[in-house]
Design a protein around this motif. Structure first.
Motif, mmCIF file in Angstrom:
data_model
loop_
_atom_site.group_PDB
_atom_site.id
_atom_site.type_symbol
_atom_site.label_atom_id
_atom_site.label_comp_id
_atom_site.label_asym_id
_atom_site.label_seq_id
_atom_site.Cartn_x
_atom_site.Cartn_y
_atom_site.Cartn_z
ATOM 1 N N GLN A 109 -3.274 -5.433 -12.880
ATOM 2 C CA GLN A 109 -4.280 -4.114 -12.842
ATOM 3 C C GLN A 109 -5.240 -4.544 -11.811
ATOM 4 O O GLN A 109 -5.577 -3.676 -10.904
ATOM 5 N N ASN A 110 -5.773 -5.771 -11.668
ATOM 6 C CA ASN A 110 -6.711 -6.165 -10.685
ATOM 7 C C ASN A 110 -6.409 -6.095 -9.176
ATOM 8 O O ASN A 110 -6.937 -5.666 -8.275
ATOM 9 N N THR A 111 -4.771 -6.341 -9.008
ATOM 10 C CA THR A 111 -4.235 -6.206 -7.801
ATOM 11 C C THR A 111 -4.079 -4.812 -7.296
ATOM 12 O O THR A 111 -4.508 -4.370 -6.155
ATOM 13 N N LYS A 116 -8.702 0.137 -3.618
ATOM 14 C CA LYS A 116 -10.108 0.237 -3.159
ATOM 15 C C LYS A 116 -9.891 -0.010 -1.490
ATOM 16 O O LYS A 116 -10.534 0.898 -0.803
ATOM 17 N N ILE A 117 -8.659 -0.555 -1.085
ATOM 18 C CA ILE A 117 -8.380 -0.512 0.454
ATOM 19 C C ILE A 117 -7.984 0.698 0.884
ATOM 20 O O ILE A 117 -8.316 1.412 1.947
ATOM 21 N N SER A 155 -5.875 -2.342 -8.420
ATOM 22 C CA SER A 155 -7.337 -1.964 -8.124
ATOM 23 C C SER A 155 -7.992 -2.619 -6.714
ATOM 24 O O SER A 155 -8.450 -1.446 -6.150
ATOM 25 N N THR A 156 -7.595 -3.672 -6.394
ATOM 26 C CA THR A 156 -8.001 -4.219 -4.984
ATOM 27 C C THR A 156 -7.099 -3.058 -3.867
ATOM 28 O O THR A 156 -7.758 -2.586 -3.171
ATOM 29 N N PHE A 157 -5.736 -2.771 -3.979
ATOM 30 C CA PHE A 157 -5.160 -1.866 -3.102
ATOM 31 C C PHE A 157 -5.696 -0.630 -3.161
ATOM 32 O O PHE A 157 -5.982 0.142 -2.119
ATOM 33 N N GLU A 216 -11.046 2.890 1.508
ATOM 34 C CA GLU A 216 -11.347 2.515 2.489
ATOM 35 C C GLU A 216 -10.726 3.076 3.798
ATOM 36 O O GLU A 216 -11.477 3.522 4.806
ATOM 37 N N GLU A 224 0.753 -1.167 0.026
ATOM 38 C CA GLU A 224 0.088 0.078 0.090
ATOM 39 C C GLU A 224 1.012 1.253 -0.118
ATOM 40 O O GLU A 224 0.462 2.431 -0.696
#
Length: 152
Positions: A39-41, A47-48, A43-45, A51, A10
């Motif tokens: 890119q999905n990884t 999102k975190i 994107s997940t980071f 949050e 992160e």
């Protein structure tokens, strides 16, 4: 605003975003060092990080633009305080003493920063070497030469 600690991944992503200040996913991916994660990884980071309130999002048509919500300076201050608390008993002077001891900071730099003379750390080896090399006592040969010169 409460700041949370980031994981290494992160923090790497935030380093990119702090440089850009705001960016689309494509721009973030371009700035990622090799080997680039999927890119999905990323994107997940992201999102975190949204949050955790490090980032905000703006929807522009079908894509999102991500903006930094917590500046680098604020996160650095948070991390520094937590580091000093955890490793130095919340004592800034202990941190500075350690920085001097491990030679990451010179006492002369402290003088430059604060305008006061900071005493050098005692170092028995350098004291010994200085004692040996400065103000050498005259040996027997030197005394004989001096006596011979006086006789002449």
């Amino acid at each position: 605003m409460k700041i949370n600690q980031l994981t290494h991944a992160e923090e790497l992503l935030m380093t990119i975003l702090w440089k850009l200040n705001s960016a689309y996913m494509k721009e973030v991916m371009e700035q990622y060092p090799e080997p680039k994660p999927h890119q999905n990884t990323v994107s997940t980071f992201i999102k975190i990080l949204v949050e955790k309130e490090f980032l905000t999002t703006e929807k522009e048509g079908r894509i999102f633009k991500y903006r930094v919500a917590i500046p680098f300076e604020d996160y650095r201050e948070y991390r520094t305080k937590s580091f000093v608390e955890q490793y130095f008993g919340n004592s800034g002077s202990e941190l500075v003493k350690t920085l001097v001891d491990v030679k990451l900071l010179n006492p002369s730099e402290l003088t430059d920063l604060f305008g006061t003379k900071i005493p050098e750390q005692e170092n028995p080896i350098s004291d010994f070497v200085e004692e040996l090399t400065s103000g050498k006592k005259t040996g027997k040969k030197d005394k004989k030469k001096k006596k011979e010169k006086k006789k002449k």
